[in-house]
Each structure stands twice: as C-alpha cells, then as structure tokens.
Write a protein that holds these residues in place. Structure first.
Motif, PDB file in Angstrom:
ATOM      1  N   THR A  75       0.854  -1.181   0.000  1.00 33.94           N
ATOM      2  CA  THR A  75       0.000   0.000   0.000  1.00 33.94           C
ATOM      3  C   THR A  75       0.893   1.235   0.000  1.00 33.94           C
ATOM      4  O   THR A  75       2.112   1.109  -0.189  1.00 33.94           O
ATOM      5  N   SER A  76       0.324   2.406   0.197  1.00 32.29           N
ATOM      6  CA  SER A  76       1.147   3.609   0.196  1.00 32.29           C
ATOM      7  C   SER A  76       0.493   4.668   1.060  1.00 32.29           C
ATOM      8  O   SER A  76      -0.712   4.611   1.328  1.00 32.29           O
ATOM      9  N   ASP A  77       1.286   5.613   1.532  1.00 30.03           N
ATOM     10  CA  ASP A  77       0.755   6.741   2.290  1.00 30.03           C
ATOM     11  C   ASP A  77       1.465   8.004   1.816  1.00 30.03           C
ATOM     12  O   ASP A  77       2.133   7.989   0.771  1.00 30.03           O
ATOM     13  N   ALA A  78       1.362   9.078   2.600  1.00 30.49           N
ATOM     14  CA  ALA A  78       1.936  10.355   2.175  1.00 30.49           C
ATOM     15  C   ALA A  78       3.453  10.278   2.013  1.00 30.49           C
ATOM     16  O   ALA A  78       4.045  11.080   1.288  1.00 30.49           O
ATOM     17  N   HIS A  79       4.096   9.300   2.671  1.00 31.35           N
ATOM     18  CA  HIS A  79       5.556   9.209   2.605  1.00 31.35           C
ATOM     19  C   HIS A  79       6.043   8.224   1.541  1.00 31.35           C
ATOM     20  O   HIS A  79       7.237   8.095   1.335  1.00 31.35           O
ATOM     21  N   GLY A  80       5.130   7.487   0.918  1.00 25.97           N
ATOM     22  CA  GLY A  80       5.548   6.552  -0.118  1.00 25.97           C
ATOM     23  C   GLY A  80       4.989   5.159   0.115  1.00 25.97           C
ATOM     24  O   GLY A  80       4.020   4.991   0.862  1.00 25.97           O
ATOM     25  N   ASP A  81       5.605   4.165  -0.533  1.00 25.93           N
ATOM     26  CA  ASP A  81       5.098   2.791  -0.462  1.00 25.93           C
ATOM     27  C   ASP A  81       5.420   2.159   0.889  1.00 25.93           C
ATOM     28  O   ASP A  81       6.422   2.501   1.515  1.00 25.93           O
ATOM     29  N   LEU A  82       4.561   1.257   1.316  1.00 23.66           N
ATOM     30  CA  LEU A  82       4.852   0.471   2.512  1.00 23.66           C
ATOM     31  C   LEU A  82       4.083  -0.840   2.427  1.00 23.66           C
ATOM     32  O   LEU A  82       3.246  -1.024   1.540  1.00 23.66           O
ATOM     33  N   THR A  83       4.412  -1.748   3.343  1.00 26.03           N
ATOM     34  CA  THR A  83       3.741  -3.043   3.368  1.00 26.03           C
ATOM     35  C   THR A  83       2.970  -3.169   4.675  1.00 26.03           C
ATOM     36  O   THR A  83       3.516  -2.934   5.746  1.00 26.03           O
ATOM     37  N   ARG A  84       1.682  -3.488   4.559  1.00 33.39           N
ATOM     38  CA  ARG A  84       0.849  -3.691   5.756  1.00 33.39           C
ATOM     39  C   ARG A  84       0.922  -5.182   6.098  1.00 33.39           C
ATOM     40  O   ARG A  84       0.600  -6.022   5.264  1.00 33.39           O
ATOM     41  N   ARG A  85       1.402  -5.488   7.327  1.00 35.62           N
ATOM     42  CA  ARG A  85       1.567  -6.899   7.718  1.00 35.62           C
ATOM     43  C   ARG A  85       0.698  -7.231   8.920  1.00 35.62           C
ATOM     44  O   ARG A  85       0.685  -6.479   9.902  1.00 35.62           O
ATOM     45  N   TYR A  86      -0.004  -8.327   8.833  1.00 40.81           N
ATOM     46  CA  TYR A  86      -0.772  -8.822   9.981  1.00 40.81           C
ATOM     47  C   TYR A  86      -1.077 -10.297   9.762  1.00 40.81           C
ATOM     48  O   TYR A  86      -0.938 -10.815   8.644  1.00 40.81           O
ATOM     49  N   SER A  87      -1.463 -10.966  10.848  1.00 37.97           N
ATOM     50  CA  SER A  87      -1.956 -12.337  10.738  1.00 37.97           C
ATOM     51  C   SER A  87      -3.369 -12.352  11.270  1.00 37.97           C
ATOM     52  O   SER A  87      -3.693 -11.620  12.207  1.00 37.97           O
ATOM     53  N   VAL A  88      -4.205 -13.175  10.660  1.00 35.72           N
ATOM     54  CA  VAL A  88      -5.610 -13.186  11.036  1.00 35.72           C
ATOM     55  C   VAL A  88      -6.121 -14.618  11.069  1.00 35.72           C
ATOM     56  O   VAL A  88      -5.646 -15.476  10.324  1.00 35.72           O
ATOM     57  N   ARG A  89      -7.071 -14.853  11.980  1.00 39.65           N
ATOM     58  CA  ARG A  89      -7.694 -16.184  12.072  1.00 39.65           C
ATOM     59  C   ARG A  89      -9.194 -15.981  12.222  1.00 39.65           C
ATOM     60  O   ARG A  89      -9.635 -15.194  13.065  1.00 39.65           O
ATOM     61  N   LEU A  90      -9.975 -16.678  11.402  1.00 40.09           N
ATOM     62  CA  LEU A  90     -11.431 -16.618  11.515  1.00 40.09           C
ATOM     63  C   LEU A  90     -11.846 -17.681  12.526  1.00 40.09           C
ATOM     64  O   LEU A  90     -11.728 -18.879  12.275  1.00 40.09           O
ATOM     65  N   ALA A  91     -12.315 -17.232  13.713  1.00 36.13           N
ATOM     66  CA  ALA A  91     -12.695 -18.184  14.762  1.00 36.13           C
ATOM     67  C   ALA A  91     -14.097 -18.729  14.515  1.00 36.13           C
ATOM     68  O   ALA A  91     -14.455 -19.778  15.049  1.00 36.13           O
ATOM     69  N   GLY A  92     -14.890 -18.032  13.727  1.00 31.85           N
ATOM     70  CA  GLY A  92     -16.228 -18.544  13.420  1.00 31.85           C
ATOM     71  C   GLY A  92     -17.263 -17.430  13.396  1.00 31.85           C
ATOM     72  O   GLY A  92     -16.951 -16.266  13.630  1.00 31.85           O
ATOM     73  N   LEU A  93     -18.498 -17.826  13.077  1.00 37.30           N
ATOM     74  CA  LEU A  93     -19.596 -16.864  13.050  1.00 37.30           C
ATOM     75  C   LEU A  93     -20.433 -17.017  14.301  1.00 37.30           C
ATOM     76  O   LEU A  93     -20.634 -18.127  14.799  1.00 37.30           O
ATOM     77  N   GLY A  94     -20.929 -15.888  14.822  1.00 37.37           N
ATOM     78  CA  GLY A  94     -21.765 -15.921  16.014  1.00 37.37           C
ATOM     79  C   GLY A  94     -23.206 -16.228  15.668  1.00 37.37           C
ATOM     80  O   GLY A  94     -23.567 -16.421  14.505  1.00 37.37           O
ATOM     81  N   GLY A  95     -24.054 -16.238  16.684  1.00 35.62           N
ATOM     82  CA  GLY A  95     -25.462 -16.573  16.499  1.00 35.62           C
ATOM     83  C   GLY A  95     -26.244 -15.464  15.839  1.00 35.62           C
ATOM     84  O   GLY A  95     -25.699 -14.418  15.473  1.00 35.62           O
ATOM     85  N   ALA A  96     -27.550 -15.714  15.677  1.00 27.41           N
ATOM     86  CA  ALA A  96     -28.404 -14.771  14.965  1.00 27.41           C
ATOM     87  C   ALA A  96     -29.147 -13.888  15.955  1.00 27.41           C
ATOM     88  O   ALA A  96     -29.802 -14.380  16.859  1.00 27.41           O
ATOM     89  N   ASP A  97     -29.028 -12.568  15.763  1.00 32.34           N
ATOM     90  CA  ASP A  97     -29.707 -11.609  16.635  1.00 32.34           C
ATOM     91  C   ASP A  97     -30.659 -10.779  15.777  1.00 32.34           C
ATOM     92  O   ASP A  97     -30.230 -10.183  14.794  1.00 32.34           O
TER      93      ASP A  97
END
Lengths: 226, 206, 199
Positions: A75-97
């Motif tokens: 991605t990029s911002d006002a200062h130039g290009d950069l890399t957005r790093r993260y790890s993610v895990r889908l634990a599941g979907l909740g019930g119906a409200d």
C-alpha cells in the motif's frame, strides 16, 4: 480495356532498359495492427480506473477458518510505499440476533435478516495501520454482505478490525504526519486481540467465505467450513 | 550605379514574367493579401478590441452564464455564524443577492461561484466564494430553474477591508454545444474575460 | 489516372457513408441509453442491483427541521424504500422528470432531506428526497432513481438500470397541491422504518 493495366506494366525507360516495377504502397498493413493496439491502449485506462481499482479483484492471501493466515499487503501513504503486515484467524460466526447493534446503529432488522457476529483473532505489530478494514461475507449464491466500507449504510466504519479503545495508528495522509504515531493520550494496540463486529445477513443464508479488505482491489479470503 | 539599375530592371522583368505565368486565382489571392498588408498601418491586422465590461450597480440585474443575479448590498462582518466562522483576524465579505436560474435545466452552484470575484480593500481574498441561503444559512449547492432565492455569496478576507468601495467582477460564461476542453456537450464554460465590473459601496456590521 | 479517380471516389463514398451512419443510425441510443424500468407509487420497481419503492408523495411550502426551510416554489417530497439485492450499493442519482421532460434536482437544504443512499445488502433503507420546484414541475412528475448522480450531460448512468416512477400527480390536482400550507416533518433517512423510534 488494354490487356495489362498501366501501373503493373513493367515501365521501360527511354533507352529501352527496364526499371524496378512500381508497386502499390503496403506500409498500411503494418500500420493497422499498430493503430489498433494504440487505440486500445489509449482507451484502456478505463479498465484500471472503473473496474480493477473499484472492486475486490486481487486475492493476496487465503486460508481456511480457524487457521492463522499471514498477510503482507502493498500500500502507500503520504511518505511513499509500505507493506501492511498482519496475521488473522477466523474463529467462526456468532449466532443470529434480530436486532442490529453497532456503535451508532441500533434497530430491529426486518425481511428475514439477522445480525451475525464475525469472530476474528488478529496478531500484528502495534505500529501497523489496520483501521478502515471492511469485512464481506459471501454466500453460496454469490451475494455479498459487508460492514466497514465508507459507503456501507450501517455498522462501524473505521474500527471494524481493531480494538475500540486502542485502534492503533492510521496511515499518514499529509507529509507532516509521522508513520505509526498515535493521537495524544491513546494507548498502543496490543500485539494480539480479537474482534467480533456484526453483519446483517439473511437468517437462512449459507456462507462460503469471509473477505477482509483495506483497499480495492486487494482482499484476503478465509473459507468457511461447508 | 548603372549596373544597379540594370540589375533592378532584370529582377522586375523576371518578377513580371513569374506573375503573368500564375493562374488567375493565385493572382486574386495575392491581391487580397497585398490589400490587407496595405491596410495594416490603419489597423487592418489589429484584433477587434474587446468590448469593455458593463458597469455593475446595486439593484441591477446581470447575467452570469445561466444565472440572473441582482446584488442588493455588500456587507462586511466579523463572522456569519453558523454558515461561516473565520479566524478572529479575518472578515467575511457578503454579496447579498437575489439569484434566479434561467433556462430549463438544473445547474450546480459552482457555475455561479467560480465566476464572481471581489478586489480592492488592501486585503487578500481566500479562494472561491461559498453560497448560503440568507433565510436559514444552509448551503446552496444546486439550483432548479425558475425560482428566485435570496442568497449570501461569502468571501473570507485576510483582514478588515480598507476604504468604502468593493470592486465586484463577473466573468463571461458561455454556453458551448461542444466544449473542446472537457469534451462535455452543452456546457457552461467560463472565459477569462470580465463581463461585468463595478465599484459597490461597502456596509460594515459588527 | 483512372485508378487515382477510382480511389478518390472510394474515399469520398466512404466519408459519405460515415456521415450517413453518424446522422441517421441512433448510435447514441445503443451507447448511452440507460435501461429504464417504470413503476408507480406503492409498487416496488425491481432493478438488477436494487428495489426502489416510492411510498408517499407530499407537497408543502415548508420542510420542518432546524431551522425550518421555506421553498422557493414548493417542496415536492418523495418518500422511498430502497433495498440492495445482491451486494452493497451506493445510489447517488435521484431526480425528477416533469411532463415536459425537464429535469429537477433534489435539494440538500432540509437537514433530513437525502441526496444519496448507501444500501447494505438486504437491509431496507428509508429515505426522503426533497425537490424545490415551481408549479410547472408538479403535474405528471416522475422520480428517477439510479446509481450515478445527475449531471447536465447525464453521463453518470449510461447503460445502467434506472427506475422511473410515476408520482401520480394529475394536472387537475396541481392547484390544490400548490395551495396546501401544512408544513412537513421529514424523517431522517436510514434503516429504521418511519414511525418507529431507534431502539
């Protein structure tokens, strides 16, 4: 009509010697494909602007539910290009409200719609900018249910994937802003956290995947068990 | 000396032969060009002078592109809350006007605000003016034709206006069936040319 | 020489043919014209990206709000229900077309008057659009609803689906509607049905 057309006849010079025969121009045969390619390229700016950059078209990572997926997004911002790093895990979907409850939206859903929470676990450096993410649930008919995008009618807009009180830094949009700096008095984001924003969906829909997207056309796919 | 005369005659003769050898159409064209050149000292090649801008007065209806505007007064205020609240050192200059969109299609307000400027007073005027309803200070962004509104065209200035007159100018805004710049059909296009100009009295309010 | 004359004739004929096609074949229609679905008050118009229903039409000189806004002509307020069918949708084009085929744009003046609608898939959205119009715009007026905003060359909704809803104002009703004085309380747009408070 003479037997031979005048311009394909071998021209004969006055002293009787034959000269090179005159042929019709053929350069346009080369020019036509060049012209067509130039024309397509000239009007081709519409493809990136109106299609590629205006929707989810580039899957940058994928994985199954309940497994950690590491993401590196350019991605990029006002200062130039950069890399957005993260790890993610889908634990599941909740019930119906039957009521949709988000920060500024609290109302009863109608037309067979319910609010389902999406339980996500994140790991990222506190300096990474993870505000403004959108979550899209895609069902087996290809319908898309989204929260977090700037044009979404209901639900939170900027703090979908980050803790409410400690969302971490945003991307600098002017050069005087410093990357990774937090607003005065705000605590840094923890290295691991969980969120569970709600998305309004039909009660009877079957979901096949969840998409996480910060900027079009990039997205991350997390597949749900069938 | 005599050589020079002979040389001159030779050149003339050759020119005459050349001219008489030309077709009649070329002779006529050359004649027109020569006549035009001959008229140059009397202004034959000068551009047609642009008409001077019309004189703008209070209460006088003027046309800015599709808009008919009547400026009723020019007022300076420290602020125009809730619409405009500038820094304490700055001032708001308001053209209090009645505006009607003529024609038969809607237009956005920028077609008006882009083409009205104020000058004088020894202060800097910030950017383009904004447009608000005087009645409820809500912003005016788009007009439907045939309705007249009392509107405030507001300019933020860097400080108090010096003197008692404000020079108000409006640019010529033309309707073009095909605008070569934007490639838009049937567009109102502003020209870099003042159509109306006037020195209007300034009213100060606190 | 004969060849030169023939190719010149060919070029001129090709140019003439181009001119004929340009002048007499409705290319603009196939390149620009949107796909129009017509409807009437109270019945949903189904587009491929949304359902558009006009639920009510009001005419008033004053829209209540903070502050109340008087019209230059009259406010024609159109209450709608909007529903995105398969994906989140932003609708920015809501304008009136009158019996003479003239266009009228919505005002953003009343604080509750909408100018666009962000639709979450499957969640009904209620929005009122306020048009400040002169008397001649009332009779036979239709609401046009689409994704692209109105501009003077109407290029933002080319080849897109458009709902065209007859607001059911007969020419004979215009005088009575124009004479109405009752101010109108326009409700904020959003997912909460009018008449129901937010929880």
């Amino acid at each position: 009509m003479s037997a031979t057309p005048p311009d394909v006849r071998e021209p004969v010079a006055e002293d009787g010697t034959a000269t090179v025969p005159r042929r019709p121009s053929r350069w346009w045969i080369v020019a036509v494909p060049v012209a067509i390619v130039t024309m397509l390229a000239a009007s081709g700016y519409r493809v990136p602007v109106f299609w590629w950059e205006s929707g989810q078209h580039h899957e940058i990572a994928d994985g199954e539910a309940e497994e950690w997926v590491a993401v590196a997004e350019q991605t990029s911002d006002a200062h130039g290009d950069l890399t957005r790093r993260y790890s993610v895990r889908l634990a599941g979907l909740g019930g119906a409200d039957p009521a949709y409850v988000a920060r500024f939206d609290e109302f009863r859903l109608a037309d067979g719609m319910v609010a389902r929470t999406v339980r996500l676990d994140f790991r990222a450096d506190p300096g990474q900018s993870l505000k403004n993410c959108a979550l899209t649930l895609v069902d087996d008919e290809g319908r898309q249910y989204r929260v977090g995008h700037v044009h979404d009618g209901i639900g939170p807009k900027t703090r979908v994937c980050v803790p409410e009180e400690t969302p971490g830094p945003g991307l600098p949009i002017i050069e005087s802003e410093v990357r990774g700096r937090l607003p005065e008095g705000e605590q840094p984001r923890p290295r691991e956290w969980s969120v569970s924003p709600a998305i309004a969906v039909p009660e009877n829909a079957t979901f096949v995947e969840l998409r996480i997207s910060f900027e079009d056309p990039d997205y991350v796919t997390l597949r749900l068990p069938r | 000396m005599g050589e020079n005369v002979a040389l001159g005659r030779g050149v003339l003769r050759r020119a005459r032969t050349y001219v008489s050898g030309r077709p009649t159409t070329q002779k006529a064209g050359a004649g027109v060009a020569a006549a035009l050149l001959a008229s140059a000292p009397f202004g034959g090649l000068a551009a047609v002078p642009e008409p001077p801008p019309g004189t703008l007065r209070l209460g006088q209806p003027i046309q800015v592109g599709p808009y008919e505007m009547v400026i009723d007064q020019v007022v300076e205020l420290p602020d125009l809350a809730p619409a405009v609240t500038p820094q304490p050192s700055e001032r708001v200059l308001v053209l209090d006007a009645h505006v009607t969109l003529t024609g038969d299609r809607p237009e956005y307000a920028v077609t008006l605000t882009n083409h009205v400027t104020v000058a004088g007073g020894g202060v800097e005027v910030e950017g383009r003016p904004s447009l608000y309803f005087v009645e409820d200070s809500s912003r005016m962004s788009g007009f439907n034709p045939g309705l007249t509104y009392r509107l405030a065209l507001t300019f933020t200035t860097s400080g108090p206006w010096q003197g008692d007159v404000v020079t108000v100018r409006t640019n010529l805004v033309e309707f073009r069936e095909e605008d070569r710049q934007t490639l838009d059909p049937d567009a109102w296009v502003g020209r870099d040319e003042v159509e109306w100009q006037g020195s209007l009295p300034l009213v100060r309010r606190t | 020489m004969r060849r030169t004359v023939a190719s010149a004739a060919l070029v001129i004929a090709a140019m003439g043919l181009g001119r004929l096609i340009n002048d007499h074949v409705p290319l603009g229609d196939s390149a620009d014209r949107p796909f129009v679905s017509t409807g009437e008050v109270g019945r949903p118009v189904v587009l491929d990206y949304a359902e558009v229903t006009v639920t009510a039409v009001h005419v008033t000189p004053t829209v209540m709000g903070n502050p109340a806004s008087a019209s230059g002509g009259r406010w024609l307020v159109v209450d709608t229900e909007l529903l995105a069918r398969t994906r989140p949708t932003l609708m920015s084009g809501f304008f009136l077309v009158d019996a003479q085929d003239h266009r009228w744009i919505a005002s953003t003046r009343g604080s509750e008057c909408a100018s666009s609608a962000s639709l979450s898939t499957g969640v009904r959205h209620y929005a009122s659009f306020c048009f400040d119009v002169p008397r001649r715009a009332l009779g036979g007026a239709r609401l046009v609803a689409t994704r692209g905003a109105w501009t003077s060359h109407e290029s933002e909704f080319r080849r897109d689906a458009v709902a065209d809803v007859d607001l059911g104002i007969a020419g004979s009703e215009v005088d009575d509607l124009w004479a109405q004085q009752e101010p109108l309380d326009v409700r904020e747009s959003g997912p909460v049905p009018p008449g129901e408070a937010r929880r």
